[in-house]
Design an enzyme around this catalytic site. Structure first.
Site, short mmCIF file in Angstrom:
data_model
loop_
_atom_site.label_atom_id
_atom_site.label_comp_id
_atom_site.label_asym_id
_atom_site.label_seq_id
_atom_site.Cartn_x
_atom_site.Cartn_y
_atom_site.Cartn_z
CD1 TRP A 373 6.24 -28.83 41.92
CD2 TRP A 373 5.53 -29.12 39.81
NE1 TRP A 373 5.77 -27.61 41.47
CE2 TRP A 373 5.32 -27.76 40.18
CE3 TRP A 373 5.16 -29.53 38.54
CZ2 TRP A 373 4.77 -26.83 39.31
CZ3 TRP A 373 4.61 -28.60 37.67
CH2 TRP A 373 4.42 -27.27 38.05
CG ASP A 374 9.83 -27.12 43.26
OD1 ASP A 374 8.90 -27.85 43.67
OD2 ASP A 374 9.87 -25.91 43.49
CD GLU A 512 0.86 -25.24 45.71
OE1 GLU A 512 1.06 -24.19 46.33
OE2 GLU A 512 1.66 -26.18 45.69
CE LYS A 632 1.59 -20.62 45.40
NZ LYS A 632 1.97 -21.72 46.29
CD GLN A 633 2.41 -22.91 41.04
OE1 GLN A 633 2.46 -22.44 42.16
NE2 GLN A 633 3.15 -23.91 40.67
C1 BGC Z 1 4.55 -23.89 44.64
C2 BGC Z 1 4.78 -25.32 44.25
C3 BGC Z 1 6.21 -25.68 44.56
C4 BGC Z 1 6.51 -25.39 46.01
C5 BGC Z 1 7.95 -25.65 46.35
C6 BGC Z 1 4.89 -23.70 46.08
O1 BGC Z 1 4.73 -22.35 46.43
O2 BGC Z 1 3.22 -23.53 44.42
O3 BGC Z 1 4.53 -25.50 42.88
O4 BGC Z 1 6.43 -27.01 44.30
O5 BGC Z 1 6.24 -24.05 46.29
O6 BGC Z 1 8.79 -24.84 45.62
#
Ligand code: BGC
Length: 817
Positions: A373-374, A512, A632-633
């Site tokens: 989704w970045d 996540e 996590k985020q």
């Molecule tokens: C993040 C995701 C991201 C992925 C790729 C993961 O560590 O939690 O949000 O899409 O890395 O960058």
């Protein structure tokens, strides 16, 4: 303060040394521990392909990893892991075109471990992604030699890369050999965690010497059957003129090389030029890729002429893409490092490709080159500068509708369900298991439940359309993409008669660390707030989208999707009656979040120091992050990042919920204490949300994000590839949060929030086809309408509550005093 300089600088005309430093990434000396990181950060790419900044003479080992990748070129392989077939699709490491090796007296003298290094400088000139290595060394026989190596991957001619060596024997004369090769014996081996998994992706097809100076190698990917050919022309020049030298040729089906026999004279420099062409069977106007590569390289320019052409292309890119911050040299420098890398991955050369935004760029193998989704963090930078590139990246999604539709159907849903990790086909590429390096165990991976990727795609299309007003795209692809996604969400939502609201179960938010409820057998959560609120917004936009199109086009989209009126009615209903969970007066990350335990953060920090990856820590302890109030985020906080207060208030009001004035501030205060920032994307989001009410603490997060790749703050991840979302996210923070720019209601709004650390910012954007230079200083905002496009129109802007029209070629100044 008055503004004397209101536009990105002309990088071509700047020769002052301080400006050089601002455009240089420099390393002195060799440090084996750091080499992998430097190789990533000094890679040279042009949006079509990229090559890591590995020295030409090095092979893959624990220190070095030469890798070349073409944007969007994948291959699938299967590994039997304990008897279980595990399938993975990888961005393929292509034949290595770099090898140039120096031999004197029949011995290879250029292995850094074997020589005494007298001087070693390694530079990336960010202006044009030109890599230079300058070295002086003494070999075992006491011979001192100087080597200057330069290379670039042409921005002007996307299939070409160039390499040049200038060799000077400093205290000796005599015969020497330079071996120039193309090595097809490469595998995907760049990420230690993946080494148990199959990494052989190429089949050798054959090697040729079609001309005396040209060698060529053809390979084919084993499963995706993409033919890849690399041809190289190696020439020797003395005093700038090509000279004939004896050559000996050698080839095997997967390796081809030419040895050039030189006679070197003390103090006299000799130049070796290697020009390379890479073509794949995915390229248009290509029959036999080997013939194409051979013909193309045989006609290629000299190094100097190609470099001038390349620099000119980059110069134009910087004119469009530079972002200046005044008052903080480090921030300025790192922003330029980021801009350089974003453009190395996604440039105008990408616009013709079938390729998405790989989360880790195309200079390493982390996340196997997959598309997540970045792009949500990347497209705002591109859309405002290179809208054609955004359009093409959105087309990557559009071309994969069939798989998105099939995936939705297989899950018992309707519409388009995009995969969490996407590669060539658009099928779900998320691995089923992943290795926890802390425990050495393979854990089940449930992250594919991050259905929010489809919401992000809807958002990206809508942002692209509002910024560019590209109604053609809306009519021909955008509306279909958006409405198919709305249909998917409508099929995921179910109506709860108890609550008299719609609910969404079984998904994960961006955080996540929460994959399921503690002890649950099934993955997924109930009513993730980020998803539910996002879907309420989607359903509102979708319900009115067709009204924006002329009737015949609207009918065509309806017919294509076999859209029924009841569906649109249901979307309207969802936009008014989606359930959102709350606790303690703030939005809960998901339903039941409040029942989770508080984590003893201090104890974990004391025990482990760095606790960004709490998932690995807790799982290695036999525990699970699912039990705790942690993230996590940014997850719920993302809502404020994407929508801002005004839009959120509209969404919540429509839903019949209150949205107090301090809602965003309270949310970030609450979640900030419970977020480990295990993904550096999280710093971007928190910095963005904090910008409005605490610009200085926002700047702290911004600085962490800014340093994250160059400083490799995650301890070894950047050597496996840059972080595209974070790099682009930092630049986007400057434009959308510190300058406070947003496009809404046919107007460009600016509500600056400059942090104390900087005096101002300046950048160029294209808004509604008109190029504007925006300069925001503490006491003044200047918007200049630059001419240069045929159909430029006056642009309506609103700065700190005042609305004006900026005429074509005109300028408007707004005092902030
Ligand atoms: C993040 C995701 C991201 C992925 C790729 C993961 O560590 O939690 O949000 O899409 O890395 O960058």
């Amino acid at each position: 303060m008055t503004i004397s300089h209101t536009g990105p600088i002309d990088t071509a005309s700047d020769t002052a040394s301080d400006t050089d430093a601002a455009f240089t990434l420099a390393y002195d000396g060799v440090d084996p521990r750091d080499e992998g990181l430097r190789e990533t950060l000094t890679s040279t790419g042009n949006g079509y392909m990229a090559t890591r900044g590995t020295a030409e003479w090095e092979e893959a080992d624990d220190v070095h990893y030469p890798g070349t990748y073409a944007h969007g070129l994948y291959n699938r392989a299967t590994t039997l892991l304990g008897g279980v077939p595990v399938h993975n699709e990888d961005l393929v490491n292509l034949p290595n075109w770099l090898p140039l090796k120096l031999r004197i007296g029949g011995v290879e003298v250029l292995r850094l471990a074997d020589v005494e290094i007298l001087d070693y400088r390694h530079r990336l000139d960010l202006r044009a992604a030109v890599l230079t290595r300058h070295l002086r060394f003494r070999d075992r026989e006491g011979r001192e030699t100087e080597l200057v190596s330069r290379r670039f991957t042409s921005m002007a001619s996307m299939h070409h890369a160039y390499l040049e060596w200038t060799l000077t024997p400093l205290n000796w004369s005599g015969p020497a050999e330079v071996v120039s090769a193309i090595d097809g014996r490469v595998t995907n081996d760049g990420v230690p965690r993946y080494r148990d998994l199959e990494g052989v992706h190429l089949h050798p097809v054959g090697a040729e010497f079609p001309e005396s100076e040209v060698m060529a190698l053809k390979t084919r990917t084993r499963q995706s059957e993409v033919t890849v050919s690399v041809a190289a022309r190696t020439r020797v020049l003395a005093v700038g003129r090509p000279v004939e030298v004896p050559r000996s040729d050698f080839r095997t089906p997967d390796h081809v090389q030419q040895t050039l026999h030189l006679d070197l004279e003390r103090g006299v420099p000799v130049t070796v030029e290697k020009s390379v062409a890479l073509f794949t069977s995915r390229d248009p106007a290509t029959g036999d890729t080997l013939v194409r590569a051979h013909r193309s390289v045989a006609r290629s320019r000299s190094f100097e002429s190609a470099l001038a052409h390349h620099r000119e292309s980059w110069n134009r890119l910087w004119q469009a893409c530079d972002v200046q911050v005044f008052g903080d040299d480090e921030a300025q420098h790192l922003l330029r490092v980021h801009i350089s890398h974003i453009l190395q991955t996604c440039s105008p050369n990408t616009a013709d490709l079938d390729a998405g935004v790989p989360a880790r760029g195309i200079n390493g193998e982390a996340y196997r080159g997959h598309v997540f989704w970045d792009e949500l963090f990347v497209l705002p930078f591109l859309t405002y500068r290179l809208p054609g590139v955004t359009r093409s990246l959105l087309m990557y999604r559009y071309r994969r509708l069939a798989e998105a539709r099939a995936a939705a159907r297989a899950a018992g849903r309707a519409g388009f369900m995009f995969p969490w990790q996407s590669g060539s086909l658009g099928t779900e590429e998320t691995q089923e298991v992943h290795l926890n390096p802390m425990s050495g165990k393979w854990d089940v991976d449930l992250s594919h439940n991050q259905r929010h990727v489809s919401a992000a795609i809807f958002y990206n299309v809508w942002q692209y359309i509002t910024t560019t007003e590209d109604t053609m795209f809306l009519e021909s692809q955008g509306a279909e993409l958006m409405l198919g996604i709305a249909r998917f969400w409508s099929s995921v939502a179910h109506y709860s008669s108890d609550r008299e609201r719609y609910e969404i179960h079984g998904v994960m938010g961006p955080d996540e660390y929460h994959e399921k409820y503690p002890g649950a057998a099934e993955g997924g959560l109930r009513n993730n707030a980020y998803t539910n609120v996002f879907v309420a917004w989607i359903c509102d936009i979708a319900a009115h989208l067709l009204d924006l199109l002329p009737a015949p086009r609207a009918d065509a989209v309806r017919a294509r999707l076999e859209l029924r009126d009841e569906e649109i009615e249901r979307w309207k209903d969802i936009s008014r009656r989606m359930f959102v969970p709350f606790h303690d007066g703030i939005i809960s990350q998901f339903e039941g979040y409040d029942d989770l335990e508080e984590l003893d953060w201090d104890a974990y920090r004391a025990k482990y120091g760095d606790i960004q990856r709490l998932d690995r820590i807790l799982k290695a302890e036999g525990d699970t992050p699912d039990r705790y109030k942690l993230a996590k985020q940014a997850d719920a906080v993302m809502l404020s990042f994407l929508f801002g207060d005004d839009e959120l208030r509209r969404i919540f009001t429509r839903l019949g919920y209150e949205f107090p004035d301090d809602a965003a501030r309270r949310m970030i205060e609450y979640y900030d204490r419970r977020t480990s920032h295990g993904s550096t994307l999280s710093y971007i989001t928190h910095a963005g949300v904090l910008a409005r009410f605490d610009p200085d603490s926002s700047w702290e997060r911004f600085t962490v994000a800014l340093r994250s790749d160059v400083g490799d703050i995650q301890g070894g991840t950047t050597r496996e590839g840059i972080h595209m979302g974070v790099m682009a996210g930092t630049v986007d923070l400057v434009q959308r949060f510190y300058a406070g720019m947003r496009a809404e209601g046919g107007m460009l709004h600016l509500e600056p929030n400059l942090p104390g650390a900087i005096d101002g910012v300046s950048f160029t954007v294209i808004y509604q086809r008109s190029p504007l230079t925006v300069t925001v200083m503490r006491d003044e905002v200047v918007i200049r309408h630059r001419d240069g496009v045929i159909d430029a129109t006056p642009v309506r802007v609103r700065v700190a509550g005042r609305e004006r029209l900026v005429a074509v070629g005109g300028e408007e100044r707004f005092s902030l005093a």
